[in-house]
Design an enzyme around this catalytic site. Structure first.
Site, PDB file in Angstrom:
ATOM      1  N   LYS A  53       0.848  -1.201   0.000  1.00 26.30           N
ATOM      2  CA  LYS A  53       0.000   0.000   0.000  1.00 26.30           C
ATOM      3  C   LYS A  53       0.881   1.248   0.000  1.00 26.30           C
ATOM      4  CE  LYS A  53      -3.897  -2.316   2.190  1.00 26.30           C
ATOM      5  NZ  LYS A  53      -4.666  -2.653   3.388  1.00 26.30           N
ATOM      6  N   GLN A  97      -4.728  -1.458   9.518  1.00 26.50           N
ATOM      7  CA  GLN A  97      -4.665  -2.785   8.922  1.00 26.50           C
ATOM      8  C   GLN A  97      -5.256  -3.825   9.871  1.00 26.50           C
ATOM      9  OE1 GLN A  97      -3.738  -3.318   5.786  1.00 26.50           O
ATOM     10  NE2 GLN A  97      -3.983  -5.524   5.907  1.00 26.50           N
ATOM     11  N   ASP A 120     -11.230   2.688   4.061  1.00 25.86           N
ATOM     12  CA  ASP A 120     -11.688   1.297   3.931  1.00 25.86           C
ATOM     13  C   ASP A 120     -13.213   1.236   3.819  1.00 25.86           C
ATOM     14  OD1 ASP A 120      -9.619  -0.664   3.993  1.00 25.86           O
ATOM     15  OD2 ASP A 120      -9.245  -0.232   6.112  1.00 25.86           O
TER      16      ASP A 120
HETATM   17  N1  GUN Z   1      -6.976  -6.847   6.093  1.00 23.19           N
HETATM   18  C1  GUN Z   1      -7.333  -7.616   5.031  1.00 23.19           C
HETATM   19  N2  GUN Z   1      -7.990  -6.871   4.113  1.00 23.19           N
HETATM   20  C2  GUN Z   1      -8.048  -5.616   4.613  1.00 23.19           C
HETATM   21  C3  GUN Z   1      -8.600  -4.402   4.116  1.00 23.19           C
HETATM   22  O1  GUN Z   1      -9.191  -4.326   3.034  1.00 23.19           O
HETATM   23  N3  GUN Z   1      -8.442  -3.324   4.919  1.00 23.19           N
HETATM   24  C4  GUN Z   1      -7.819  -3.383   6.124  1.00 23.19           C
HETATM   25  N4  GUN Z   1      -7.737  -2.280   6.845  1.00 23.19           N
HETATM   26  N5  GUN Z   1      -7.301  -4.500   6.606  1.00 23.19           N
HETATM   27  C5  GUN Z   1      -7.423  -5.597   5.847  1.00 23.19           C
END
Ligand code: GUN
Length: 287
Positions: A53, A97, A120
């Protein structure tokens, strides 16, 4: 032979477009869109996701930071760190995350993120907006799937859409987006009585359960569009999806591979959400 939906290539096109739009945004406003990513603990898969990311943010010209906190961080400490980011006008997106260590309540953390910075789209306010269709931000993976379908000219309107998996992150919002696109949606899960009877009816089948090669060729109708959101390791440690590609591909009209299908789209949609959040914040500042 199914058409292979090349998520990596499509995501690359979207990222290139976002990079151009970011350059315009930064020139107009005198600052770049800013994303802060918080990771708590040392989960290896999460570390890889967060690194990817950050790299993607740098490539499109965002101001990004990763805040790595130790596994022993308390919920109160994490919430107060989020509060500081919430007050920072140069931070337009905040992403925590998941998964979090067991002693931290995920719901309390998500609720601490201001909905306007929730890239998100996991905050209850954003979830509610998705239900009603009045949203600015969409959860990245389901948004990425919709973008893939759009790119391939596959319109869910009137189609039988079957989603396997009912997670808050993918399955539930995925069902809602297909519904907004006028699909007839069935949401299957671990308690579904005859899974194959449902999947065999699907014109568009989205698998998002996290079970190695759960969907086999005999569970798919001829000509179905098959989208594989799974990201699993099989018994040999090989990366694989929820779909048994070798038996499903000959029956499908189009299919996403793993890797290189939905995965790259998720990050592209995170970039899109961050740019949207920055634009909306700039518009609020002007008004
Ligand atoms: N962990 C697995 N997928 C995601 C996601 O799309 N966003 C976040 N914040 N954590 C994750």
């Amino acid at each position: 032979m199914a058409k292979l939906i090349d998520g990596k290539k499509i995501a690359g096109e979207i990222r290139a477009r976002i990079a151009q739009e970011t350059a315009s945004f930064t020139a107009e406003n005198g600052y770049a869109p800013g994303l802060s990513v918080i990771i708590v603990g040392e989960d290896p898969a999460s570390q890889v996701y967060v690194r990817n990311k950050k790299r993607a943010c740098e490539e499109v010209g965002f101001a990004s930071e990763v805040i790595a906190l130790p596994a022993e961080t308390t919920e109160a400490e994490l919430v107060s760190r989020i509060a500081r980011l919430a007050d920072d006008p140069r931070v337009h997106g905040i992403l925590v995350q998941l998964p979090l260590p067991a002693h931290i309540r995920e719901g309390a953390v998500i609720a601490a993120i201001p909905p306007q910075k929730d890239v998100d789209a996991f905050h209850p306010e954003n979830v509610g907006r998705i239900m009603t269709g009045h949203f600015d931000l969409l959860p990245c993976t389901p948004a990425g799937v919709m973008e893939l379908l759009r790119h391939e000219g596959i319109d869910p309107e009137g189609k039988e859409c079957v989603v396997v998996g009912r997670s808050n992150i993918v399955g539930k919002p995925m069902a809602m987006l297909l519904l907004h696109a006028h699909g007839t949606v069935t949401l299957c899960h671990s308690h579904t009585r005859d899974l194959a009877a449902h999947t065999r009816r699907a014109d568009i089948l989205v698998a998002a359960v996290g079970r190695v090669r759960l969907i086999r060729g005999d569970m798919v109708r001829d000509g179905a569009v098959v989208i594989d959101v799974g990201m699993n390791r099989d018994e040999n440690g090989k990366l694989c999806g929820d779909v048994d590609f070798d038996t499903v591909e000959p029956k499908a009209s189009a299919i996403t591979p793993v890797p290189g299908g939905v995965g790259p789209m998720t990050i592209a949609m995170l970039l899109k959400n961050t740019l949207t959040a920055a634009r909306l914040a700039a518009a609020r500042e002007r008004s």
